[in-house]
Write a protein that holds these residues in place. Structure first.
Motif, PDB file in Angstrom:
ATOM      1  N   GLY A  35       0.786  -1.233   0.000  1.00 38.04           N
ATOM      2  CA  GLY A  35       0.000   0.000   0.000  1.00 38.04           C
ATOM      3  C   GLY A  35       0.813   1.275   0.000  1.00 38.04           C
ATOM      4  N   ARG A  36       2.127   1.173   0.081  1.00 38.88           N
ATOM      5  CA  ARG A  36       2.996   2.357   0.098  1.00 38.88           C
ATOM      6  C   ARG A  36       3.654   2.532  -1.264  1.00 38.88           C
ATOM      7  NH1 ARG A  36       4.676  -0.462   4.545  1.00 38.88           N
ATOM      8  NH2 ARG A  36       6.705  -0.851   3.556  1.00 38.88           N
ATOM      9  N   SER A  37       3.841   3.796  -1.657  1.00 42.67           N
ATOM     10  CA  SER A  37       4.504   4.083  -2.919  1.00 42.67           C
ATOM     11  C   SER A  37       5.924   3.515  -2.902  1.00 42.67           C
ATOM     12  CB  SER A  37       4.538   5.592  -3.163  1.00 42.67           C
ATOM     13  OG  SER A  37       5.228   5.888  -4.355  1.00 42.67           O
ATOM     14  N   TYR A  38       6.314   2.918  -4.004  1.00 43.71           N
ATOM     15  CA  TYR A  38       7.635   2.300  -4.093  1.00 43.71           C
ATOM     16  C   TYR A  38       8.160   2.549  -5.506  1.00 43.71           C
ATOM     17  CZ  TYR A  38      11.203  -1.402  -4.278  1.00 43.71           C
ATOM     18  OH  TYR A  38      12.386  -2.107  -4.415  1.00 43.71           O
ATOM     19  N   ARG A  39       9.445   2.872  -5.614  1.00 49.68           N
ATOM     20  CA  ARG A  39      10.023   3.102  -6.936  1.00 49.68           C
ATOM     21  C   ARG A  39      11.128   2.083  -7.186  1.00 49.68           C
ATOM     22  NH1 ARG A  39      12.745   8.564  -9.591  1.00 49.68           N
ATOM     23  NH2 ARG A  39      12.680   7.820 -11.741  1.00 49.68           N
ATOM     24  N   PRO A  40      10.869   1.087  -8.036  1.00 54.00           N
ATOM     25  CA  PRO A  40      11.927   0.130  -8.374  1.00 54.00           C
ATOM     26  C   PRO A  40      13.049   0.821  -9.144  1.00 54.00           C
ATOM     27  CG  PRO A  40       9.753  -0.658  -9.061  1.00 54.00           C
ATOM     28  CD  PRO A  40       9.609   0.789  -8.721  1.00 54.00           C
ATOM     29  N   ALA A  87      15.119   3.558   0.569  1.00 56.90           N
ATOM     30  CA  ALA A  87      15.278   2.706   1.743  1.00 56.90           C
ATOM     31  C   ALA A  87      15.187   1.237   1.338  1.00 56.90           C
ATOM     32  CB  ALA A  87      14.218   3.036   2.782  1.00 56.90           C
ATOM     33  N   PRO A  88      16.167   0.426   1.691  1.00 57.33           N
ATOM     34  CA  PRO A  88      16.152  -0.989   1.296  1.00 57.33           C
ATOM     35  C   PRO A  88      15.155  -1.788   2.119  1.00 57.33           C
ATOM     36  CG  PRO A  88      18.028  -0.555   2.713  1.00 57.33           C
ATOM     37  CD  PRO A  88      17.369   0.774   2.476  1.00 57.33           C
TER      38      PRO A  88
END
Length: 447
Positions: A177-182, A212-213
């Motif tokens: 549900g959180r934005s993530y940028r690959p 953040a990893p």
């Protein structure tokens, strides 16, 4: 093991640029093509002829195709795009350590209890979602291939890279549900052919700035999920429905033992028969490419095609020499020093194997006629017939395999064994040339 060479350009997220000459193993390309085939995205005859008829017989050093790759404009574009995907996967896997490629559908991809990549605007979106086994994070990837690019070494970025990067902006990603940028890698290839005899160029272009990893537990979870999704995507090629069925078949030892001895690849004894003249064997899925003779090859058509493309109508298609280097000042390092690459060893051909290989695999037979899962002893008998045909007549036949101990929980890294007979990677897909490798002992295959 056969290699071809290209000028290789790598630009990483810091803006550091590395350029040099690098080899690419034809087995890396074949393994990438096998994966594409199992996932339903490739024409079988196209990659089986990769070793025998499409590579240049004039230039045995560079990554160069015979003639002009194909007769017609349409087929040239098809092969350029198809081979672009193969070479891109090979570079992304072996140069960057990416794995578990899953194709994005028209609207993206959603992995259960993991990442969701959704279309956010119209237009083309990236080709794949993959996993970075070194940095333990998701990566979006795009493949590009070009026969006529002129700015592969001078563009900042080249036009094909710019178009590829635009595709990443048409999707959005979330994790829990959180934005993530690959990370976002574009892999592009400028093809060289016997008639376009410029230097071939391959490019790997930068991911975004690190974020953040994942924690170790999170990374292990996401690795398991994307591995199971990858197994789901190739399951049909092995004659089963999903990852669970693959793991169950492996546990029950429904495998074939494969043995391979180091040594050179044999010469093709005679030209292979036309696949359309071969009998269709039960259980094969037909994926026959367009035959070149379906397209007229007269000089008139050649001139018409070139005029439509806005190019020179003379028979010689050599591109002009690249313009002088006008790249803006940026940190430049030796290719072997690039932090983006798995390591400097990939820039040297792998030494021939000294010891033979032996292992048990869930298998599928690949011939010009398509893919046949080896699920029964009868299938195995068909495999033996295909092997005899390959050795007697040069008809290409490959064996694709998943190791008996395949597991979503274990990592995979590097290449375990590679020689003229095939390539084997730990906990990953293997490919064998049945002219050289021996498929000898079935496991618990039913009759």
């Amino acid at each position: 093991m056969p290699y071809r060479w290209a000028t290789h350009r790598v630009v990483d997220s810091t803006g550091t640029e590395a350029i040099g000459t690098a080899p690419i193993s034809l087995w890396w390309i074949a393994r990438a093509a096998a994966e594409e085939t199992l996932q339903g995205g490739a024409m079988v005859p196209a990659w089986l002829t990769l070793f025998q008829s499409h590579l240049s017989a004039i230039d045995l050093h560079n990554l160069r195709w015979a003639d002009d790759l194909a007769v017609s404009t349409e087929l040239r574009r098809s092969y350029s795009g198809l081979y672009g995907r193969f070479v891109a996967r090979a570079l992304l896997t072996h140069h960057l350590g990416l794995t578990r490629f899953n194709s994005l559908t028209r609207n993206g991809i959603a992995l259960p209890h993991s990442i969701t990549v959704s279309r956010s605007s119209d237009g083309d979106i990236p080709d794949w979602l993959a996993w970075d086994r070194r940095r333990r994070k998701f990566v979006l990837c795009e493949a590009k291939g070009s026969l006529s690019g002129t700015d592969f070494l001078t563009g900042d970025p080249p036009s094909c890279i710019r178009k590829g990067k635009e595709q990443f902006g048409r999707v959005s990603s979330t994790v829990a549900g959180r934005s993530y940028r690959p990370d976002e890698w574009v892999a592009a290839t400028l093809w060289s052919t016997d008639t376009r005899s410029h230097t071939p160029v391959t490019i790997l272009w930068d991911p975004p700035v690190e974020q953040a990893p994942f924690s170790p537990d999170e990374a292990e979870h996401h690795q398991r999920v994307i591995t199971r999704a990858w197994l789901d995507s190739i399951a049909v090629g092995f004659g089963v429905d999903n990852a669970d069925a693959i793991l169950r078949a492996a546990k029950e030892d429904q495998t074939v033992e494969v043995r391979a001895t180091p040594g050179p690849s044999p010469e093709r004894p005679v030209p292979p028969p036309d696949p359309r003249e071969l009998p269709l064997e039960e259980g094969l899925t037909v994926k026959v490419d367009h035959a070149p003779e379906e397209f007229p090859s007269s000089e008139r058509q050649f001139r018409d095609e070139r005029e439509r493309e806005g190019g020179d109508v003379s028979p010689q298609l050599d591109l002009p020499a690249p313009p002088p280097d006008r790249r803006p000042a940026r940190p430049m390092i030796e290719l072997a020093a690039s932090a983006a690459l798995v390591g400097p060893s990939i820039l040297e051909p792998r030494p021939p194997e000294a010891a033979p290989f032996q292992g048990a695999f869930l298998t599928a037979l690949v011939t010009r006629l398509g893919v046949r899962p080896i699920r029964t002893k009868r299938d195995f008998e068909t495999l033996q017939i295909a092997q005899e045909r390959a050795r007697s007549f040069g008809e290409p036949a490959m064996l694709i395999g998943l190791p008996r101990d395949i597991s979503p929980e274990r990592d995979q890294s590097g290449v375990e064994w590679s020689d003229a007979a095939g390539v084997v990677a730990p906990n990953d897909l293997a490919v064998f040339d049945l002219r050289v490798a021996e498929a000898v002992v079935p496991g618990n295959l039913p009759r």
